[in-house]
Design a protein around this motif. Structure first.
Motif, short mmCIF file in Angstrom:
data_model
loop_
_atom_site.label_atom_id
_atom_site.label_comp_id
_atom_site.label_asym_id
_atom_site.label_seq_id
_atom_site.Cartn_x
_atom_site.Cartn_y
_atom_site.Cartn_z
N GLY A 95 0.74 -0.84 -0.60
CA GLY A 95 0.23 -0.18 0.12
C GLY A 95 1.26 1.13 -0.17
O GLY A 95 1.90 1.46 -0.23
N PRO A 96 0.19 1.97 -0.45
CA PRO A 96 1.05 3.51 0.38
C PRO A 96 1.68 3.97 1.81
O PRO A 96 1.38 3.15 2.56
N GLU A 97 3.07 4.59 1.55
CA GLU A 97 3.40 4.98 2.39
C GLU A 97 3.50 6.21 2.79
O GLU A 97 3.30 7.16 2.30
N LEU A 98 3.12 6.63 3.49
CA LEU A 98 2.51 8.21 4.19
C LEU A 98 3.33 8.58 5.25
O LEU A 98 4.41 8.04 5.96
N ASN A 99 3.18 9.74 5.56
CA ASN A 99 4.35 10.32 6.50
C ASN A 99 3.23 10.35 8.33
O ASN A 99 2.68 10.71 8.57
N PHE A 100 4.34 10.33 8.68
CA PHE A 100 3.50 9.65 10.34
C PHE A 100 4.24 11.29 10.87
O PHE A 100 5.26 11.99 11.18
N MET A 101 2.55 11.81 11.17
CA MET A 101 2.92 13.88 12.20
C MET A 101 2.62 13.37 13.56
O MET A 101 1.32 12.61 13.98
N LEU A 102 3.68 14.10 13.99
CA LEU A 102 3.37 13.80 15.33
C LEU A 102 3.64 15.45 16.14
O LEU A 102 4.40 16.05 15.89
N ARG A 103 2.94 15.71 16.98
CA ARG A 103 2.84 17.04 17.60
C ARG A 103 2.88 16.90 19.13
O ARG A 103 2.21 15.66 19.29
N PRO A 104 4.30 16.69 20.06
CA PRO A 104 4.44 16.49 20.72
C PRO A 104 3.75 16.70 21.66
O PRO A 104 3.07 17.95 21.36
N ALA A 105 3.31 16.49 23.03
CA ALA A 105 2.20 16.87 24.28
C ALA A 105 3.17 18.20 24.83
O ALA A 105 4.64 18.41 25.08
N ALA A 106 2.19 18.97 25.48
CA ALA A 106 2.53 20.33 25.83
C ALA A 106 2.81 20.01 27.08
O ALA A 106 2.17 19.14 27.49
N ARG A 107 3.88 20.88 27.38
CA ARG A 107 4.28 20.96 28.87
C ARG A 107 3.26 21.58 30.00
O ARG A 107 3.22 23.04 29.74
N VAL A 108 2.72 20.64 30.58
CA VAL A 108 2.07 20.91 32.10
C VAL A 108 2.20 21.43 32.37
O VAL A 108 2.85 20.80 33.69
N SER A 109 1.93 22.84 33.23
CA SER A 109 2.77 23.30 34.55
C SER A 109 1.75 22.99 35.84
O SER A 109 0.34 22.62 35.90
#
Length: 194
Positions: free
Chosen positions: A178-192
């Motif tokens: 099948g197609p090769e796709l991009n894995f996109m990641l937005r890291p977790a924000a630091r919670v104060s």
């Protein structure tokens, strides 16, 4: 639910490598995608409280479906939805759909995350900020909980996700051919700590 089905089916009807892979024949795709989406929304996304819509004049013009961190569909729901998906999709498409689910599971990070699966806008509402609003809401909720947000997309959509803080973290393939796709990641924000 029908407006969600309509919006997502229209948004993914053409030029989407995953839908092209699951339903290679465009006519079959147009005919079978709504039934597949109806079952997924009913049995996977709504029970997980993982469906958000954008409204204009009380009409759904966009939808975002995701897999929330830690959510596991109950076995009884899988037992009900499995045969329904087979009937709605057909055996070949069902097998390819299972390969899509496997690629999502394989690419998911270990850290707590919400996994975006479908983000679509009615073609008449595209480029009007609908997708941005839906994505921003999911990110705000994930940030408040200290979770990452991720998903897979085609090359042309990488630029869409980058302004939200997503990074291209890897490539993933659907199935063996099948197609090769991009894995996109937005890291977790630091919670104060407050």
């Amino acid at each position: 639910m029908e407006d969600m089905v309509r919006v997502i089916a229209l948004a993914f009807e053409s030029d989407d490598p995953i839908e092209d892979y699951v339903f290679p024949n465009p006519e079959v795709r147009r005919r079978r995608t709504p039934g597949m989406l109806r079952i997924l929304i009913k049995h996977r996304y709504l029970p997980a409280d993982a469906a958000t819509v954008a409204l204009v004049d009380d009409k759904i013009v966009g939808a975002l479906l995701w897999i929330p961190h830690g959510y596991r569909s109950p076995a009884w729901r899988e037992a009900i939805s499995g045969p329904q998906l087979l009937w709605a999709m057909g055996p070949g498409a069902t097998r390819r759909g299972i390969e899509v689910d496997a690629a999502i599971a394989r690419s998911a990070p270990v850290e707590p995350h919400d996994y975006m699966v479908y983000l679509g806008a009615d073609p008449q509402a595209q480029r009007a900020g609908v997708g941005r609003a839906l994505t921003s809401r999911l990110i705000a909720d994930a940030d408040a909980a200290g979770r990452a947000v991720c998903g897979i997309c085609k090359d042309d959509n990488v630029r869409y996700y980058e302004p939200f803080g997503f990074e291209r973290a890897a490539r993933t393939r659907i199935g063996s051919k099948g197609p090769e796709l991009n894995f996109m990641l937005r890291p977790a924000a630091r919670v104060s700590a407050g």
